[in-house]
Design a protein around this motif. Structure first.
Motif, PDB file in Angstrom:
ATOM      1  N   ASP A   1      34.920  39.420  41.492  1.00 42.79           N
ATOM      2  CA  ASP A   1      33.128  39.084  41.012  1.00 42.79           C
ATOM      3  C   ASP A   1      33.257  39.585  39.132  1.00 42.79           C
ATOM      4  O   ASP A   1      31.573  39.807  39.294  1.00 42.79           O
ATOM      5  CB  ASP A   1      32.328  40.621  41.699  1.00 42.79           C
ATOM      6  CG  ASP A   1      32.455  40.178  42.860  1.00 42.79           C
ATOM      7  OD1 ASP A   1      32.827  39.365  43.632  1.00 42.79           O
ATOM      8  OD2 ASP A   1      32.286  41.625  44.166  1.00 42.79           O
ATOM      9  N   GLY A   2      34.474  39.163  38.788  1.00 48.32           N
ATOM     10  CA  GLY A   2      33.820  38.684  37.707  1.00 48.32           C
ATOM     11  C   GLY A   2      34.059  40.577  36.520  1.00 48.32           C
ATOM     12  O   GLY A   2      33.142  40.447  35.347  1.00 48.32           O
ATOM     13  N   TYR A   3      34.147  41.257  37.405  1.00 46.00           N
ATOM     14  CA  TYR A   3      33.470  42.688  36.502  1.00 46.00           C
ATOM     15  C   TYR A   3      35.196  42.742  35.652  1.00 46.00           C
ATOM     16  O   TYR A   3      34.782  43.549  34.533  1.00 46.00           O
ATOM     17  CB  TYR A   3      33.656  44.124  37.603  1.00 46.00           C
ATOM     18  CG  TYR A   3      32.187  43.656  37.637  1.00 46.00           C
ATOM     19  CD1 TYR A   3      31.300  43.209  37.622  1.00 46.00           C
ATOM     20  CD2 TYR A   3      32.358  43.563  39.471  1.00 46.00           C
ATOM     21  CE1 TYR A   3      29.687  43.603  38.490  1.00 46.00           C
ATOM     22  CE2 TYR A   3      30.583  43.561  40.090  1.00 46.00           C
ATOM     23  CZ  TYR A   3      29.911  43.486  39.656  1.00 46.00           C
ATOM     24  OH  TYR A   3      28.574  43.180  40.392  1.00 46.00           O
ATOM     25  N   THR A   4      35.893  42.295  35.728  1.00 44.08           N
ATOM     26  CA  THR A   4      37.169  42.099  35.023  1.00 44.08           C
ATOM     27  C   THR A   4      37.760  40.681  35.438  1.00 44.08           C
ATOM     28  O   THR A   4      37.237  39.831  35.748  1.00 44.08           O
ATOM     29  CB  THR A   4      38.191  43.706  35.476  1.00 44.08           C
ATOM     30  OG1 THR A   4      39.141  43.731  34.328  1.00 44.08           O
ATOM     31  CG2 THR A   4      38.650  43.523  37.054  1.00 44.08           C
ATOM     32  N   ASP A   5      39.213  40.826  34.290  1.00 44.41           N
ATOM     33  CA  ASP A   5      39.341  39.696  34.432  1.00 44.41           C
ATOM     34  C   ASP A   5      41.164  40.117  34.454  1.00 44.41           C
ATOM     35  O   ASP A   5      41.694  40.741  33.893  1.00 44.41           O
ATOM     36  CB  ASP A   5      39.389  38.405  33.903  1.00 44.41           C
ATOM     37  CG  ASP A   5      39.244  38.835  31.831  1.00 44.41           C
ATOM     38  OD1 ASP A   5      40.625  39.651  31.721  1.00 44.41           O
ATOM     39  OD2 ASP A   5      38.566  38.970  31.290  1.00 44.41           O
ATOM     40  N   LEU A   6      42.286  39.089  34.733  1.00 43.51           N
ATOM     41  CA  LEU A   6      43.963  39.299  34.878  1.00 43.51           C
ATOM     42  C   LEU A   6      43.936  39.480  33.345  1.00 43.51           C
ATOM     43  O   LEU A   6      44.817  40.589  33.280  1.00 43.51           O
ATOM     44  CB  LEU A   6      44.276  37.416  35.371  1.00 43.51           C
ATOM     45  CG  LEU A   6      43.681  37.701  37.157  1.00 43.51           C
ATOM     46  CD1 LEU A   6      45.066  36.353  37.399  1.00 43.51           C
ATOM     47  CD2 LEU A   6      44.771  39.201  37.314  1.00 43.51           C
ATOM     48  N   ASP A   7      43.454  38.942  32.769  1.00 43.47           N
ATOM     49  CA  ASP A   7      44.105  39.054  30.877  1.00 43.47           C
ATOM     50  C   ASP A   7      43.559  40.325  30.617  1.00 43.47           C
ATOM     51  O   ASP A   7      44.791  40.498  29.796  1.00 43.47           O
ATOM     52  CB  ASP A   7      43.319  38.534  29.680  1.00 43.47           C
ATOM     53  CG  ASP A   7      43.293  37.348  30.022  1.00 43.47           C
ATOM     54  OD1 ASP A   7      44.234  36.425  30.209  1.00 43.47           O
ATOM     55  OD2 ASP A   7      42.532  36.307  29.498  1.00 43.47           O
TER      56      ASP A   7
END
Length: 94
Positions: free
Chosen positions: A86-92
């Motif tokens: 959902d884009g609340y965080t990212d893999l980076d």
């Protein structure tokens, strides 16, 4: 703590126009990310200067929002997956 408030273009492309993405408040996102990064609710709480029971309350409300959206997240791993989807965080970040 850098937190994505809105999904990025890449996550939007994966999600499409999914209507069942729960809307989390900025504080819910902060608590969720802190808890995901921590070893315990107590550790997350200490970093946010709140009680562990407040962390539990936020996590329960977040889970309820996902349940209501038809996307249950019963475990910490599920919540991490949902936050990424959902884009609340990212893999980076991880």
């Amino acid at each position: 703590m850098a937190v994505c408030a809105e999904p990025s273009f890449a996550s939007h492309a994966i999600l499409g126009d999914r209507e069942n993405r729960p809307v989390l408040s900025q504080r819910e996102i902060e608590v969720l990310i802190a808890w995901l990064l921590a070893e315990s609710k107590e550790e997350a709480a200490a970093g946010l200067f709140i009680s562990a029971s407040t962390v539990s309350t936020h996590i329960s409300r977040i889970r309820a929002k996902y349940d209501a959206a038809g996307r249950p997240a019963p475990t910490k791993a599920h919540l991490l997956a949902r936050a990424l989807q959902d884009g609340y965080t990212d893999l980076d970040r991880w």
